[in-house]
Design an enzyme around this catalytic site. Structure first.
Site, PDB file in Angstrom:
ATOM      1  N   HIS A  99      -2.994   4.219   3.254  1.00  0.00           N
ATOM      2  CA  HIS A  99      -2.314   3.013   2.387  1.00  0.00           C
ATOM      3  C   HIS A  99      -1.203   3.363   2.422  1.00  0.00           C
ATOM      4  O   HIS A  99      -1.116   4.486   1.524  1.00  0.00           O
ATOM      5  CB  HIS A  99      -3.226   2.247   1.267  1.00  0.00           C
ATOM      6  CG  HIS A  99      -4.328   1.621   1.844  1.00  0.00           C
ATOM      7  ND1 HIS A  99      -5.322   1.511   1.036  1.00  0.00           N
ATOM      8  CD2 HIS A  99      -4.541   0.759   2.738  1.00  0.00           C
ATOM      9  CE1 HIS A  99      -6.276   0.789   1.505  1.00  0.00           C
ATOM     10  NE2 HIS A  99      -5.806   0.256   2.679  1.00  0.00           N
ATOM     11  N   GLU A 102       0.526   4.463  -1.424  1.00  0.00           N
ATOM     12  CA  GLU A 102      -0.151   5.357  -2.367  1.00  0.00           C
ATOM     13  C   GLU A 102       0.171   6.535  -2.029  1.00  0.00           C
ATOM     14  O   GLU A 102      -0.291   7.560  -1.860  1.00  0.00           O
ATOM     15  CB  GLU A 102      -1.710   4.894  -2.044  1.00  0.00           C
ATOM     16  CG  GLU A 102      -2.148   3.701  -2.085  1.00  0.00           C
ATOM     17  CD  GLU A 102      -3.403   3.357  -1.664  1.00  0.00           C
ATOM     18  OE1 GLU A 102      -4.333   4.178  -1.197  1.00  0.00           O
ATOM     19  OE2 GLU A 102      -3.890   2.220  -1.525  1.00  0.00           O
ATOM     20  N   ARG A 159       1.744  -1.604   2.294  1.00  0.00           N
ATOM     21  CA  ARG A 159       0.255  -1.140   2.217  1.00  0.00           C
ATOM     22  C   ARG A 159      -0.184  -0.793   3.652  1.00  0.00           C
ATOM     23  O   ARG A 159      -0.769  -0.015   4.025  1.00  0.00           O
ATOM     24  CB  ARG A 159      -0.635  -2.286   1.185  1.00  0.00           C
ATOM     25  CG  ARG A 159      -2.321  -1.855   1.569  1.00  0.00           C
ATOM     26  CD  ARG A 159      -2.661  -2.765   0.871  1.00  0.00           C
ATOM     27  NE  ARG A 159      -4.360  -2.854   1.366  1.00  0.00           N
ATOM     28  CZ  ARG A 159      -5.358  -2.422   0.372  1.00  0.00           C
ATOM     29  NH1 ARG A 159      -5.110  -1.732  -0.399  1.00  0.00           N
ATOM     30  NH2 ARG A 159      -6.471  -2.405   0.871  1.00  0.00           N
ATOM     31  N   HIS A 230      -7.026   7.678  -1.955  1.00  0.00           N
ATOM     32  CA  HIS A 230      -6.337   6.763  -2.260  1.00  0.00           C
ATOM     33  C   HIS A 230      -5.831   6.644  -3.724  1.00  0.00           C
ATOM     34  O   HIS A 230      -6.205   7.472  -4.509  1.00  0.00           O
ATOM     35  CB  HIS A 230      -7.169   5.380  -2.060  1.00  0.00           C
ATOM     36  CG  HIS A 230      -7.509   5.184  -0.614  1.00  0.00           C
ATOM     37  ND1 HIS A 230      -7.080   3.945   0.131  1.00  0.00           N
ATOM     38  CD2 HIS A 230      -8.340   5.786   0.209  1.00  0.00           C
ATOM     39  CE1 HIS A 230      -7.622   3.997   1.444  1.00  0.00           C
ATOM     40  NE2 HIS A 230      -8.476   4.879   1.364  1.00  0.00           N
ATOM     41  N   GLU A 304     -10.200   7.258  -5.587  1.00  0.00           N
ATOM     42  CA  GLU A 304      -8.946   6.444  -6.105  1.00  0.00           C
ATOM     43  C   GLU A 304      -8.387   7.439  -7.312  1.00  0.00           C
ATOM     44  O   GLU A 304      -9.001   7.310  -8.218  1.00  0.00           O
ATOM     45  CB  GLU A 304      -9.456   5.040  -6.485  1.00  0.00           C
ATOM     46  CG  GLU A 304     -10.064   4.291  -5.645  1.00  0.00           C
ATOM     47  CD  GLU A 304      -9.129   3.547  -4.636  1.00  0.00           C
ATOM     48  OE1 GLU A 304      -7.793   3.772  -4.568  1.00  0.00           O
ATOM     49  OE2 GLU A 304      -9.395   2.928  -3.605  1.00  0.00           O
TER      50      GLU A 304
HETATM   51 ZN   LIG Z   1      -5.765   2.546  -0.744  1.00  0.00          ZN
END
Ligand SMILES: [Zn+2]
Length: 373
Positions: A99, A102, A159, A230, A304
């Site tokens: 993404h 990020e 993104r 991420h 994340e």
């Molecule tokens: Zn992501």
């Protein structure tokens, strides 16, 4: 044979096509002067990768395993030492930057590589693991999107990839983490090309997702672990994104994830929550994490990273170092577990992985039946 720095510099100059003296010096020095507490544009990351590889030929090699839609190289660095006699090496996969916005993710992949390069000679355990494992690290998968997110303030929060709009639309890009062949298009996606979670035309329709599926797919039998990085939210997600299916080793995935979260908390006191995506975030399908587990890779996680919403994708640079330090602890915790399980306790039999594959295939097939109705 140890080569004099000026000879390495000459090779570098030839390889990169006669750059200016200024870039020559930057390229030669960047392994050591590269600032790991800053976000870097793609051209600097490419240059850094080349430099890390050239300076550490016994440990690091690079592989270009695909091209983005805009025909840029998707490149990984493989970290591994010569294998021990009579043992087959296993594989750990890590990717960052699927993404675009990020930015902490590519920063972490650079940090992770730097930590290993700088510490393995003085860390017996790490050295042993690098004799048994090859760790494949892709700092940026979605190169086109990452470059677009650097273009200006209005594109900073991009993104998706940068593939062109389908007929009748004017919206670019596909959410690459909804494009993998894992219960594709069933939940947590949009078929509207303007949506941020547009899953694309078909599973693997996007060259970036296809490149990962092709490269990892051909080494699935020796791949122990798939880590995809991420932000944000401080979560460790495990398979699956679909609320109606569960991984056969769910309990072990949870306990290994929780052990990692505990190690991460020790570093700076930050809490990371462990669970499946439907449990602690939202349901989704077509993610690389789910795809990895479905094809039979036993351990698959999405990290994340920081934070929990204050800055989100605009995480300030002063948080790069602490975020990377805790994430490194988490990643090493998982890698150590899967390494020790395979190499220090009689080995994880390939049959176990094969059984998982069969089981997963059955689940995938029965789920698609459910969805079709
Ligand atoms: Zn992501």
């Amino acid at each position: 044979m140890k080569m004099a720095p000026w000879i390495l510099g000459l090779f570098w100059l030839i390889n990169t096509g006669l750059e200016t003296p200024h870039s020559f010096v930057d390229g030669l020095e960047s392994t050591w002067t590269h600032d790991y507490t800053k976000y870097h544009p793609m051209e600097e990351i490419y240059r850094w990768m080349k430099d890390v590889e050239q300076k550490n030929p016994n440990l690091v090699s690079s592989v270009v395993y695909g091209l983005t839609y805009e025909k840029r190289n998707i490149t990984l660095l493989k970290l591994g030492l010569q294998k021990q006699e009579g043992r087959e090496k296993k594989v750990i996969w890590m990717d960052c930057g699927i993404h675009a916005r990020e930015w902490i993710a590519p920063a972490f992949c650079q940090w992770f590589i730097k930590e290993i390069v700088h510490s393995y000679k003085n860390n017996k355990k790490l050295e042993q693991m690098l004799q048994n494992l090859d760790i494949y690290v892709t700092p940026v998968i979605n190169v086109d999107g990452y470059i677009f997110s650097w273009a200006n303030d209005s594109t900073r929060l991009w993104r998706k990839s940068r593939s062109p709009p389908p007929p009748g639309s004017s919206c670019y890009g596909v959410d690459l983490n909804r494009n993998f062949n894992a219960n594709w298009g069933t939940v947590g996606v949009s078929f509207d090309s303007c949506a941020n979670n547009y899953c694309g035309k078909t599973p693997g329709s996007e060259p970036e997702a296809k490149a990962v599926m092709g490269f990892v797919g051909q080494m699935v039998n020796k791949t122990l672990c798939y880590l995809t990085i991420h932000s944000a939210g401080q979560l460790i997600l495990l398979p699956y994104g679909h609320p109606e299916i569960s991984a056969p080793n769910y309990n072990e995935l949870v306990s290994v994830g929780e052990a990692a979260a505990k190690e991460m908390k020790k570093v700076h006191g930050m809490n990371y929550t462990v669970g499946t995506s439907p449990q602690i975030l939202y349901p989704n399908s077509g993610s690389s994490r789910d795809w990895a587990r479905l094809i039979g890779i036993p351990f698959s996680y999405t990290f994340e990273l920081r934070d929990k919403g204050e800055f989100s994708h605009l995480l300030p640079e002063e948080q790069i170092q602490p975020t990377c330090e805790e994430a490194y602890a988490g990643a090493v915790s998982i890698i150590t577990y899967v390494h020790d399980k395979t190499f220090n306790s009689g080995g994880l039999p390939n049959a176990a992985i094969t059984n998982v594959t069969v089981w997963s295939t059955i689940v995938a097939v029965s789920l698609s039946t459910v969805v079709a109705t």
